[in-house]
Design a protein around this motif. Structure first.
Motif, PDB file in Angstrom:
ATOM      1  N   LYS A 198      -1.019  10.720  -1.557  1.00 43.70           N
ATOM      2  CA  LYS A 198       0.227  10.459  -2.277  1.00 43.70           C
ATOM      3  C   LYS A 198       1.393  11.243  -1.680  1.00 43.70           C
ATOM      4  O   LYS A 198       1.229  12.291  -1.067  1.00 43.70           O
ATOM      5  CB  LYS A 198       0.075  10.836  -3.751  1.00 43.70           C
ATOM      6  CG  LYS A 198      -0.986  10.040  -4.495  1.00 43.70           C
ATOM      7  CD  LYS A 198      -0.559   8.591  -4.684  1.00 43.70           C
ATOM      8  CE  LYS A 198      -1.547   7.839  -5.560  1.00 43.70           C
ATOM      9  NZ  LYS A 198      -1.131   6.439  -5.790  1.00 43.70           N
ATOM     10  N   ARG A 215      -3.918   7.901   4.412  1.00 42.25           N
ATOM     11  CA  ARG A 215      -4.172   7.020   3.277  1.00 42.25           C
ATOM     12  C   ARG A 215      -5.509   7.387   2.635  1.00 42.25           C
ATOM     13  O   ARG A 215      -6.454   7.730   3.330  1.00 42.25           O
ATOM     14  CB  ARG A 215      -4.182   5.555   3.728  1.00 42.25           C
ATOM     15  CG  ARG A 215      -2.821   5.035   4.138  1.00 42.25           C
ATOM     16  CD  ARG A 215      -2.901   3.567   4.576  1.00 42.25           C
ATOM     17  NE  ARG A 215      -1.577   2.993   4.789  1.00 42.25           N
ATOM     18  CZ  ARG A 215      -0.870   3.113   5.904  1.00 42.25           C
ATOM     19  NH1 ARG A 215      -1.393   3.781   6.922  1.00 42.25           N
ATOM     20  NH2 ARG A 215       0.326   2.579   6.001  1.00 42.25           N
ATOM     21  N   PRO A 216      -5.594   7.352   1.306  1.00 38.99           N
ATOM     22  CA  PRO A 216      -4.601   6.909   0.313  1.00 38.99           C
ATOM     23  C   PRO A 216      -3.820   8.078  -0.288  1.00 38.99           C
ATOM     24  O   PRO A 216      -3.506   8.059  -1.481  1.00 38.99           O
ATOM     25  CB  PRO A 216      -5.467   6.243  -0.734  1.00 38.99           C
ATOM     26  CG  PRO A 216      -6.718   7.079  -0.735  1.00 38.99           C
ATOM     27  CD  PRO A 216      -6.923   7.554   0.677  1.00 38.99           C
ATOM     28  N   ARG A 256       1.581   4.467  -2.884  1.00 38.32           N
ATOM     29  CA  ARG A 256       1.364   5.883  -2.542  1.00 38.32           C
ATOM     30  C   ARG A 256       2.535   6.771  -2.954  1.00 38.32           C
ATOM     31  O   ARG A 256       2.424   7.990  -2.947  1.00 38.32           O
ATOM     32  CB  ARG A 256       1.134   6.018  -1.042  1.00 38.32           C
ATOM     33  CG  ARG A 256      -0.136   5.345  -0.551  1.00 38.32           C
ATOM     34  CD  ARG A 256      -0.156   5.294   0.965  1.00 38.32           C
ATOM     35  NE  ARG A 256      -0.148   6.652   1.533  1.00 38.32           N
ATOM     36  CZ  ARG A 256       0.190   6.914   2.784  1.00 38.32           C
ATOM     37  NH1 ARG A 256       0.608   5.946   3.581  1.00 38.32           N
ATOM     38  NH2 ARG A 256       0.153   8.161   3.220  1.00 38.32           N
ATOM     39  N   GLU A 300       0.826  -1.208   0.000  1.00 37.40           N
ATOM     40  CA  GLU A 300       0.000   0.000   0.000  1.00 37.40           C
ATOM     41  C   GLU A 300       0.860   1.257   0.000  1.00 37.40           C
ATOM     42  O   GLU A 300       0.598   2.213  -0.753  1.00 37.40           O
ATOM     43  CB  GLU A 300      -0.936  -0.005   1.210  1.00 37.40           C
ATOM     44  CG  GLU A 300      -1.906   1.172   1.218  1.00 37.40           C
ATOM     45  CD  GLU A 300      -2.855   1.107   2.403  1.00 37.40           C
ATOM     46  OE1 GLU A 300      -3.710   2.010   2.513  1.00 37.40           O
ATOM     47  OE2 GLU A 300      -2.725   0.168   3.222  1.00 37.40           O
TER      48      GLU A 300
END
Length: 429
Positions: A344, A341-342, A306, A302
């Motif tokens: 960047k 999250r999510p 990102r 995950e």
């Protein structure tokens, strides 16, 4: 911000306090000089207009003292305005006491020297020009006092050659004083700034050396207990696997213990290493793909998704690759933790003006000005207790300075944070 035409903000309080005291001494000296001159020249000198000018200067000094007691910051132009007022008051005093023939015209040079010491650039030259103009006016307009006149100063119609020579000599003296004193003062300011920066760098290097020694000692002392825990967790995992389904929950706990022990060992290995320094590490060619692989190592799927990388097409030159990877990994870790999250995290590099700039930008909540003022201090962290040691930015800053570069942090509440690591294209010849 200091633009080169005023004294540095750091010197406002000191210079103005010193100026207030000097103006009190000047006012007292002027008053006594007028009284003595009135006694020596009772029929030629009118004292009360001159004493009024001295009183006005004293009242302006009282107003300046009241202004310094207020909490609002002092404007950079205030010292220059005060010195300009003093030049005008001196011109008025000389006008009423013989003009250019008054021997106290030399005090103009004192004001020019003060302007060169207290102010900078345009202000100093402007006050010098004001003094020069005031002195020139006194040759034409003044209250004549016969006892102070010179036999060659007033012959014929207009200004004598001797007066012109006095004015030219004064102009040359004023320019030389303003230039030389200004250069000396500026050199002293630069030396003080360099010494302050050197003291700050020496203090950080001393903290880093202490941190390196402490980290190596901690890594050595904790290595054996962690090894014992890892062996015990491994034996526990074997025992639970033999128990079948009944030991499945215990097996998960044993696997978690081993995983966390491995994480602790990796952290200790980093602490036992150079701890962000480049000393002894060879300079190698930087490949952006290898650097990206170093940053992705150890991250979950995950967190990998990102991260967004923007690498230039040109190679990154030579530098300590391991040190850069450690430094950048700490910055990326901070950015990932700060971004919900999510969200960047952008990692980019560019070559501009002969220097490389490597930036890490997140989409977090940003920093308040109070927090931003303390970033880079060792052991300062906004994370919950136990979540970090507050050394990431400190070590990154140290790494950049060892390469002859710098670390810049730009952050605003609600707009995220951008950390930029800058170093020269050719760090070592």
């Amino acid at each position: 911000m200091d633009n080169g035409t005023t004294m540095t903000p750091r010197g406002f309080g000191l210079s103005l306090t010193w100026l207030v005291r000097l103006r009190w001494i000047t006012a007292l000296g002027q008053g006594l000089a007028i009284l003595v001159a009135k006694r020596l020249l009772p029929d030629e000198l009118t004292a009360w207009p001159l004493l009024c000018l001295v009183a006005f200067g004293a009242l302006s000094n009282l107003a300046l003292m009241a202004r310094l007691r207020q909490p609002e910051p002092v404007q950079p132009a205030l010292p220059g305005l005060i010195l300009g007022l003093d030049v005008l008051l001196l011109t008025g005093l000389l006008y009423g006491s013989g003009g250019a023939a008054n021997p106290f015209t030399a005090i103009y040079l004192v004001h020019i020297t003060l302007a060169a010491v207290v102010m900078r650039g345009l202000w100093a030259w402007s006050l010098g020009a004001l003094s020069l103009a005031g002195f020139g006016i006194l040759f034409v307009w003044n209250v004549h006092i016969h006892s102070l006149s010179h036999m060659d100063h007033g012959g014929g119609d207009g200004i004598s050659l001797h007066l012109v020579g006095m004015w030219v000599a004064f102009a040359i003296s004023a320019a030389l004083i303003a230039a030389f004193v200004g250069l000396i003062t500026e050199a002293l300011r630069q030396r003080d700034e360099e010494l302050a920066a050197l003291r700050d760098l020496t203090a950080r290097q001393a903290r880093l050396a202490a941190l390196t020694t402490l980290a190596a000692g901690v890594a050595h002392e904790l290595g054996t207990p962690l090894g014992t825990i890892a062996i015990a967790a491994k034996e526990l995992l074997r025992s639970t696997e033999a128990m079948g389904l009944q030991g499945s929950s215990l097996a998960l706990d044993a696997a978690l213990i081993r995983e966390e022990v491995g994480r602790c060992r990796r952290i200790l290995d980093q602490m036992a290493g150079p701890t962000g320094t480049t000393q002894g590490e060879p300079f190698q060619s930087l490949d952006w793909a290898d650097l990206e692989a170093d940053l992705l190592e150890g991250l979950g799927a995950e967190d990998r998704d990102r991260l967004t990388f923007h690498w230039p097409s040109s190679p990154g030159g030579t530098l300590p690759r391991k040190g850069l990877a450690r430094t950048l990994r700490a910055l990326v870790s901070n950015a990932l933790e700060a971004t919900a999250r999510p969200g960047k995290v952008q990692v980019s590099a560019r070559l501009e003006g002969g220097s490389w700039t490597l930036g890490v930008a997140d989409e977090g909540i940003g920093m308040t000005p109070e927090v931003l003022a303390r970033v880079g201090e060792p052991f300062f962290s906004t994370k919950p207790t136990g979540s970090g040691m507050g050394l990431g930015l400190f070590l990154a800053r140290t790494f950049a300075e060892q390469l002859g570069g710098e670390l810049c942090v730009d952050s605003q509440p609600g707009r995220g944070t951008r950390v930029q690591l800058t170093w020269p294209q050719v760090a070592h010849g």
